[in-house]
Design an enzyme around this catalytic site. Structure first.
Site, short mmCIF file in Angstrom:
data_model
loop_
_atom_site.label_atom_id
_atom_site.label_comp_id
_atom_site.label_asym_id
_atom_site.label_seq_id
_atom_site.Cartn_x
_atom_site.Cartn_y
_atom_site.Cartn_z
N GLU A 60 0.74 -1.30 -0.11
CA GLU A 60 0.05 -0.17 -0.03
C GLU A 60 0.94 1.37 -0.04
OE1 GLU A 60 -3.58 -2.17 2.44
OE2 GLU A 60 -2.67 -0.06 3.11
N PRO A 61 0.18 2.34 -0.39
CA PRO A 61 1.31 3.68 -0.29
C PRO A 61 1.74 3.70 0.94
CG PRO A 61 -1.06 4.06 -1.13
CD PRO A 61 -0.94 2.66 -0.76
N GLY A 62 1.20 3.27 1.89
CA GLY A 62 2.12 3.56 3.44
C GLY A 62 2.42 2.30 4.08
N SER A 86 7.51 -3.23 3.25
CA SER A 86 7.81 -4.30 4.27
C SER A 86 7.06 -4.88 5.27
CB SER A 86 9.44 -4.17 4.18
OG SER A 86 10.07 -3.87 2.96
N THR A 125 1.91 -6.00 -9.47
CA THR A 125 2.45 -6.67 -10.77
C THR A 125 1.37 -7.61 -11.19
OG1 THR A 125 4.75 -6.74 -9.74
CG2 THR A 125 3.93 -8.26 -11.60
N GLU A 160 8.56 -17.90 -3.69
CA GLU A 160 8.44 -16.67 -4.44
C GLU A 160 10.05 -16.41 -4.53
OE1 GLU A 160 7.00 -12.01 -3.77
OE2 GLU A 160 6.51 -13.60 -2.53
N GLN A 192 43.15 -6.82 -21.56
CA GLN A 192 43.23 -7.83 -20.21
C GLN A 192 42.10 -7.52 -19.48
OE1 GLN A 192 46.17 -6.90 -16.99
NE2 GLN A 192 47.00 -8.84 -17.42
N GLY A 224 29.82 3.44 -24.42
CA GLY A 224 28.62 4.44 -24.64
C GLY A 224 27.19 3.58 -25.10
N GLY A 245 9.45 -8.89 -2.98
CA GLY A 245 9.66 -9.91 -2.85
C GLY A 245 10.35 -9.87 -1.41
#
Length: 382
Positions: free
Chosen positions: A130-132, A135, A161, A247, A284, A345, A368
């Site tokens: 959620e926004p808040g 983890s 996802t 997972e 090298q 580049g 995860g």
């Protein structure tokens, strides 16, 4: 792979599945990837085609419409997509959702959802973050209140996802906020014509541009009581924790496969690209960097293959799976940084696969369970 490594779990059946997966990926996924990255999703047709070919839910029992295999069958498909930098169709999350149904769902829930998921008719997503609350899942605020013969869900989720294309979403919510983790449940939401359900924008991410990561909004969304995963309130946190090794191993496995693909592409590049009148591969620094990368990949492959054997045998524990996720995602970041550098580049140009892989890889250390959380889980087991 650019160098030989005898896979401990390889067999003829898995080789045949790998051939099918590679044909599908190279003929149907790769040609559409650029357009998918522009629009932010792969579309439903690709999911249905994967289902027709038996490439979805390969480790779900045949009785529920799956392939009847085990984690090795899933690993084959995850590897071949990761080697080519294809992250748009998140069959990993789809498979994780299928396992929540298989391991925790009622018999009626398994029979209703798993066959449709195996056919690619229902794309699966799980709405945790959620926004808040990231983890710390105990901090989620989405509520599900019992009302008569059903539940009413209110709240919002983000970074989901498969969120844009999802036909079935497992929503982690609080059914009894006073009980903390014990008051967490998972409710099944079928998205089609669901009143009060809204998909927000497809999020503009650093990488994984073809992957439909979305915001989800639940405003008085009503679902039947039969849509409580497993049929018992307060089991959500236990259900989430018990499926984490599956997972996290997928993330570690995909990390090693991605490194293999990036290494092969870089090897081909440095052999063709010249500087100061000779191929970069003859210098090298290039040779030493490639030797370091090759060694990391070989070591990682041995560990991940051992974890695959353990999960098939039912012996992979949470700490070891967390090690696979931690080491794999961190090594992936280091290795891809080195390989981008060897492209000079051109390593900054999105037309090169290694560049897209570099951007895609960054989130591996976050979703995860962050690397910091992985270290905490591992430390508790010491």
């Amino acid at each position: 792979m650019p160098f030989q490594f005898e896979r401990s779990w390889r067999n003829e059946e898995l080789d045949a599945l790998r051939d099918t997966a590679v044909r599908f990926i190279e003929s149907e996924m790769q040609p559409q990837d650029e357009e998918a990255r522009k629009r932010g999703h792969v579309g439903h047709a690709l999911w249905r085609r994967a289902g027709e070919l038996g490439l979805l839910c390969t480790d779900i029992p045949e009785a529920y419409g799956g392939g009847g295999g085990d984690f090795r069958h899933e690993a084959v498909i995850h590897e071949e997509m990761a080697r080519r930098g294809l992250t748009g169709m998140s069959n990993s999350v789809h498979s994780i959702v299928a396992h929540y149904f298989l391991n925790h769902g009622t018999e009626a829930q398994k029979r209703r959802y798993l066959p449709a998921m195996a056919r690619g008719e229902l794309v699966g997503a799980i709405a945790m973050t959620e926004p808040g609350a990231g983890s710390d899942l105990q901090g989620i605020r989405t509520r599900a209140v019992r009302d008569g013969d059903g539940y009413v869900i209110d709240g919002s989720k983000t970074f989901i996802t498969n969120g844009y294309l999802a036909g079935v979403i497992l929503v982690v919510c609080k059914t009894d906020p006073s009980q903390g983790a014990r008051g967490t449940s998972i409710l099944i939401v079928e998205t089609k014509d669901r009143e009060g359900f809204k998909v927000g924008r497809v999020l503009d991410k650093m990488g994984m541009k073809a992957q439909d990561t979305s915001e989800l909004f639940f405003d008085g969304v009503r679902v039947p009581a039969a849509n409580l995963l497993g049929g018992q309130e307060g089991q959500g946190f236990f259900q989430l924790m018990s499926d984490l090794p599956y997972e996290r191993l997928i993330i570690g496995l995909a990390a090693v496969a991605c490194m293999e693909g990036a290494y092969g592409a870089t090897l081909a590049y440095v052999r063709e690209r010249k500087a100061f009148g000779r191929p970069i591969a003859e210098m090298q620094n290039t040779k030493f960097k490639l030797a370091e990368v090759a060694t990391q990949i070989m070591v990682g492959r041995a560990f991940i293959d051992r974890c695959v054997e353990q999960i098939v045998a039912g012996t992979l524990d949470t700490a070891t799976a967390s090690m696979a996720k931690l080491w794999g995602s961190e090594a992936q970041g280091r290795v891809l940084d080195e390989l981008v550098q060897l492209h000079g580049g051109y390593g900054f140009m999105n037309e090169y696969m290694v560049t897209r892989m570099y951007a895609d890889a960054r989130v591996q250390r976050i979703y995860g369970g962050t690397s910091e959380i992985m270290k905490e889980v591992i430390a508790r087991a010491l």
